[in-house]
Design a protein around this motif. Structure first.
Motif, PDB file in Angstrom:
ATOM      1  N   ARG A  15      27.723  48.465  45.761  1.00  0.00           N
ATOM      2  CA  ARG A  15      26.282  47.230  44.905  1.00  0.00           C
ATOM      3  C   ARG A  15      26.042  46.738  45.361  1.00  0.00           C
ATOM      4  O   ARG A  15      23.916  46.078  45.325  1.00  0.00           O
ATOM      5  N   LEU A  16      25.657  46.394  46.800  1.00  0.00           N
ATOM      6  CA  LEU A  16      24.311  46.332  47.932  1.00  0.00           C
ATOM      7  C   LEU A  16      23.467  46.921  47.969  1.00  0.00           C
ATOM      8  O   LEU A  16      22.541  46.340  47.511  1.00  0.00           O
TER       9      LEU A  16
ATOM     10  N   ARG B  46      30.575  43.892  55.123  1.00  0.00           N
ATOM     11  CA  ARG B  46      30.385  46.028  54.030  1.00  0.00           C
ATOM     12  C   ARG B  46      29.135  45.858  54.033  1.00  0.00           C
ATOM     13  O   ARG B  46      28.272  46.745  53.932  1.00  0.00           O
ATOM     14  N   HIS B  47      28.153  44.100  54.553  1.00  0.00           N
ATOM     15  CA  HIS B  47      27.093  44.667  54.454  1.00  0.00           C
ATOM     16  C   HIS B  47      25.906  44.738  56.052  1.00  0.00           C
ATOM     17  O   HIS B  47      26.239  44.716  56.960  1.00  0.00           O
TER      18      HIS B  47
ATOM     19  N   ALA C 125      32.113  47.680  47.085  1.00  0.00           N
ATOM     20  CA  ALA C 125      30.802  47.310  47.710  1.00  0.00           C
ATOM     21  C   ALA C 125      29.828  47.004  48.637  1.00  0.00           C
ATOM     22  O   ALA C 125      28.453  46.823  48.014  1.00  0.00           O
ATOM     23  N   LEU C 126      29.993  48.406  49.083  1.00  0.00           N
ATOM     24  CA  LEU C 126      28.649  48.990  49.211  1.00  0.00           C
ATOM     25  C   LEU C 126      27.851  49.512  48.176  1.00  0.00           C
ATOM     26  O   LEU C 126      26.608  49.385  48.804  1.00  0.00           O
TER      27      LEU C 126
ATOM     28  N   LEU D 211      27.513  41.452  46.877  1.00  0.00           N
ATOM     29  CA  LEU D 211      28.093  42.250  47.536  1.00  0.00           C
ATOM     30  C   LEU D 211      29.901  41.507  46.503  1.00  0.00           C
ATOM     31  O   LEU D 211      30.548  42.613  46.463  1.00  0.00           O
TER      32      LEU D 211
ATOM     33  N   GLN E  93      34.790  36.113  49.260  1.00  0.00           N
ATOM     34  CA  GLN E  93      33.084  36.504  50.074  1.00  0.00           C
ATOM     35  C   GLN E  93      32.964  37.029  51.364  1.00  0.00           C
ATOM     36  O   GLN E  93      32.720  37.978  51.413  1.00  0.00           O
TER      37      GLN E  93
ATOM     38  N   THR F 184      22.072  38.995  47.665  1.00  0.00           N
ATOM     39  CA  THR F 184      22.596  39.228  48.417  1.00  0.00           C
ATOM     40  C   THR F 184      24.042  39.441  48.745  1.00  0.00           C
ATOM     41  O   THR F 184      25.243  40.151  47.808  1.00  0.00           O
TER      42      THR F 184
ATOM     43  N   ARG G 214      33.769  40.417  52.214  1.00  0.00           N
ATOM     44  CA  ARG G 214      32.474  41.330  51.406  1.00  0.00           C
ATOM     45  C   ARG G 214      31.234  41.135  52.631  1.00  0.00           C
ATOM     46  O   ARG G 214      31.021  42.353  52.371  1.00  0.00           O
TER      47      ARG G 214
ATOM     48  N   VAL H 251      21.848  37.672  55.223  1.00  0.00           N
ATOM     49  CA  VAL H 251      22.338  37.596  53.428  1.00  0.00           C
ATOM     50  C   VAL H 251      21.715  36.696  52.900  1.00  0.00           C
ATOM     51  O   VAL H 251      21.610  35.580  53.938  1.00  0.00           O
TER      52      VAL H 251
END
Length: 797
Positions: A484-485, A419-420, A481-482, A433, A413, A429, A416, A425
């Motif tokens: 999915r965000l 990548r935000h 990951a990005l 991720l 986690q 959110t 990930r 978050v």
């Protein structure tokens, strides 16, 4: 304590001769040490305080091996992961038989071959107590009677150099240390200076602990392994006067003896770098006058529950204190010569003392380099973490050790989160991720917060410090990951639009390769959606920029379009750059529907900013694209905003004709929401043209088929305003004021500040012309309400 001899590298000046002289010195020095060591083996050394061996066994051999390796006690202790005091005890014969793990760590740090390492272990084994107890051996219970009162021990490492600030934390620690047998829990992120704080505090008042000060590094966040309980007690008990041969063999016995010896003493016990509460509890002294200070990167709530530990939080330094720390290490003159650059360095180091000390070390090695140059180098995010590492010490190493203590799912986690693109978050959110569900994500965030890798800045919202975020971004994660965000933001934005503007059509179809989150956030009402928009605005804008930079253009323009309710409510809030990014992405995505919608909203914003000609060009293009794609609703919307631009240039009749065409398109598409919107715009233009009866009839007709009774939305508020103005124009002042006051109150309650300012502005003009006493508004605080609405409108949410 042996002196540390540091040989600086030789630069170009002096050439080979200087290098030869340096090598010759090292060779001569090492040879002298080897001769010194051999003599020590044959005759030993006197003087317990000299740090030289006296036992002729393990201590002598260890001393010889260390000196032949050219290492100081500090260097060997640091590499092996033992304390300097423990190493000194071994060499002086106080610890004749250290544990196997300790011996292996020493052998590894010395670089011994297998044969020498075995011999070192063999001799250490000879000094260990036998497992079987003889009839003449004292039992643990009898040991206290045989213990003499030794001089007050002091196992504390030296006080930190260059310590600055922390007045509030020092006071908090002093307060926490008051009372009966307190346990103080000093917690904070890696590199924040917890140990330095405690040691500085402990050295300030040595008289406060007349019976001694004990220290143990529990190495809960190191690569060298944690010391066993017996290894720590074998340092504590001899320091308190217990002969080594009388130390109980069992952990329980040794711990009980330690508590017994501490019972009537005023001791300070520092347990540094604890990983968990279980590591600490057996080492808590039994004395009512003892003070125990525990440092940890974890919060250790268990210790708070079972032992009433008093937490003292240590955070990063502010810019001023960070600058002063640099001055304490580099010298005040050098920092004073470049105050702006020094402050910038403190900010780039995120206020982390470890990072500041690494920067100071680099600048010390480069006396001719300016602070501004170093700040420019650190400004490059791709290099910052590398520049904040020196040998095996630095921010990256500290964070790595913190992370490796956590379960795999929590570490995943954390990676990930890197990548935000935004700053905060929430559980939804984080779940997107990590491709998990919100409860699992929240549990991981709480573990990361307990380890001080994230901070809960508000209930349900977490953030990372800049350096931690950079470290997280350096870790490898799954490439989607990005995406999915971004898809989380798309779906959540659509849910917010549905709650904020019920009845409106969806902004767009989802991308073909859309990755739906496990759970989509739900909004109970408009207020919940508005609150989400207000909180997430900056992160949504950063997500758009990240999508555009990553070439995910189909996500970029869609996220922009989910923000249209917020743009409408705060239309004068500088939206043009964001919309222009969305427009570029829509064009790159070759989506004419998306391009038309973005052009439409952008044109509206430009009208409000007074950029009418630019708006006209965008709006005509939007209308053409919508017509070409056969989308009557999109065309109607484009015509409505185009009419606003035409009206702003004085073409009220032309604007009205455009709105009439929009009404026809909406009716043909059987879209009552857009039809009502078109009627609202038409009523506005007729009112602005002074056609009061037509404006009143149009507004009344639009309000009549509004099937959202009791719901305040922007078209409803604007229709009330037009109706009120039309009634005033027709001479029905009382009813007109009532309608305007209703519009103002609905705008205020729903957060539509622009509408509140407009409605209250009309009421103020009426009151100035007629007098408050004649309008019935004398008790409503009209001027104060207007000023407050203007303030809210000009201040970003």
């Amino acid at each position: 304590m042996e002196p540390v001899i540091a040989l600086r590298g030789v630069g170009s000046r002096g050439g080979d001769s200087a290098l030869r002289r340096q090598k010759q010195f090292v060779h001569t020095f090492a040879g002298g040490v080897r001769r010194f060591g051999r003599t020590a083996l044959t005759r030993g050394y006197a003087g317990m305080d000299s740090g030289t061996p006296v036992d002729g066994g393990f201590g002598t051999l260890l001393h010889r091996l260390r000196t032949e390796a050219g290492l100081s006690q500090e260097e060997l202790a640091h590499t092996a992961g033992v304390s300097v005091r423990a190493l000194s005890y071994m060499e002086r014969g106080h610890s004749r038989g250290p544990q196997r793990r300790t011996v292996q760590a020493l052998a590894g740090a010395l670089g011994l071959d297998e044969a020498v390492a075995r011999e070192l272990e063999r001799i250490a084994g000879l000094g260990r107590p036998r497992k079987a107890r003889t009839a003449n051996s004292p039992s643990p219970a009898s040991v206290p009677d045989a213990v003499g009162r030794a001089a007050a021990p002091d196992l504390l490492p030296r006080a930190p150099r260059g310590f600055h600030g922390r007045a509030a934390e020092l006071d908090a620690l002093s307060r926490a240390a008051e009372g009966e047998a307190p346990v103080c829990l000093v917690v904070g992120p890696a590199g924040v200076g917890k140990t330095a704080l405690v040691l500085h505090w402990a050295h300030r008042a040595p008289t406060g602990f007349p019976d001694g000060r004990l220290y143990a590094d529990l190495r809960g966040f190191g690569d060298t392994g944690e010391p066993t309980l017996m290894e720590v007690l074998r340092e504590f008990l001899p320091a308190l006067g217990v002969p080594l041969e009388r130390v109980p063999e069992s952990e329980n016995g040794a711990a009980a003896l330690f508590r017994s010896l501490a019972a009537d003493r005023r001791l300070l016990v520092v347990l540094d770098n604890a990983r968990n509460s279980e590591q600490v509890r057996p080492l808590l002294p039994g004395g009512r006058r003892c003070v125990t200070v525990v440092t940890s990167r974890h919060r250790l709530p268990g210790l708070i529950v079972t032992d009433a530990a008093r937490p003292v939080a240590v955070g990063v330094l502010g810019p001023q204190d960070g600058t002063m720390l640099l001055a304490a290490v580099l010298g005040g003159e050098r920092v004073a010569a470049e105050p702006v650059a020094a402050r910038r360095l403190a900010e780039l180091c995120d206020g982390l003392p470890l990072a500041l000390r690494v920067v100071a070390a680099r600048l010390t090695q480069r006396p001719g380099s300016s602070l501004e140059t170093m700040a420019a180098e650190l400004s490059d995010e791709t290099r910052r973490l590398s520049l904040l590492d020196v040998e095996d010490t630095g921010v990256r190493a500290a964070l790595r050790l913190s992370l490796q203590q956590l379960p795999q799912d929590v570490s995943r986690q954390f990676a990930r989160l890197g990548r935000h693109p935004g700053t905060h978050v929430d559980r939804y959110t984080a779940a997107a991720l990590a491709d998990t569900d919100p409860p699992a994500a929240e549990a991981a965030l709480e573990r990361l917060a307990a380890a001080h890798l994230v901070t809960e800045t508000a209930p349900g919202r977490w953030a990372m410090h800049d350096l931690v975020r950079l470290y997280a971004r350096s870790l490898e994660v799954a490439p989607e990951a990005l995406k999915r965000l971004l898809d989380h933001y798309v779906t959540t934005g659509l849910a917010a639009v549905a709650a904020a503007e019920p009845g409106n059509e969806e902004c767009f179809p989802l991308p073909v390769d859309h990755l739906p989150p496990a759970v989509v956030r739900e909004f109970d009402d408009r207020a919940a959606a508005v609150a989400w928009y207000a909180v997430e605005r900056d992160d949504l804008a950063l997500a758009v920029a990240a999508a555009h930079a990553a070439g995910l253009h189909d996500r970029a323009w869609r996220i922009v379009m989910t923000m249209w309710p917020l743009i409408v409510w705060r239309v004068r809030d500088g939206w043009a750059p964001l919309l222009e990014t969305g427009l570029r992405s829509a064009r790159t995505d070759a989506d004419q529907h998306g391009e038309s919608r973005v052009l439409n909203v952008l044109g509206w914003v430009l009208i409000e900013e007074g950029r009418i000609e630019e708006a006209l060009a965008h709006l005509r293009a939007a209308s053409t694209l919508a017509s070409r794609s056969g989308d009557p609703v999109a065309e109607a919307n484009a015509l409505l905003v185009l009419a606003m631009a035409q009206a702003a240039l004085g073409g009220l009749d032309e604007a009205a004709r455009g709105c009439e065409r929009a009404v026809e398109l909406a009716r043909a598409a059987d879209d009552r929401t857009v039809e009502r919107l078109a009627l609202q715009h038409l009523a506005r233009h007729r009112a602005d043209a002074g056609k009061w009866r037509e404006a009143l009839d149009t507004a009344t007709g639009a309000l009549a088929f509004d099937d959202r009774s009791g719901t305040a939305d922007i078209p409803h508020i604007l229709l009330l305003m037009v109706r009120g103005e039309a009634l005033l124009g027709l001479g029905d002042e009382a009813e007109g004021i009532e309608q305007l006051d209703l519009a103002a109150r609905e705008a205020e309650s729903s957060g539509y500040e622009d509408g509140a300012v407009r409605a209250l502005g009309v009421l103020l003009r009426v009151s100035e012309d007629t007098g408050l006493e004649d309008t019935g508004l004398e008790d409503t605080g009209l001027r104060a309400r207007y000023d407050a609405a203007v303030t809210r409108l000009t201040t970003r949410a």
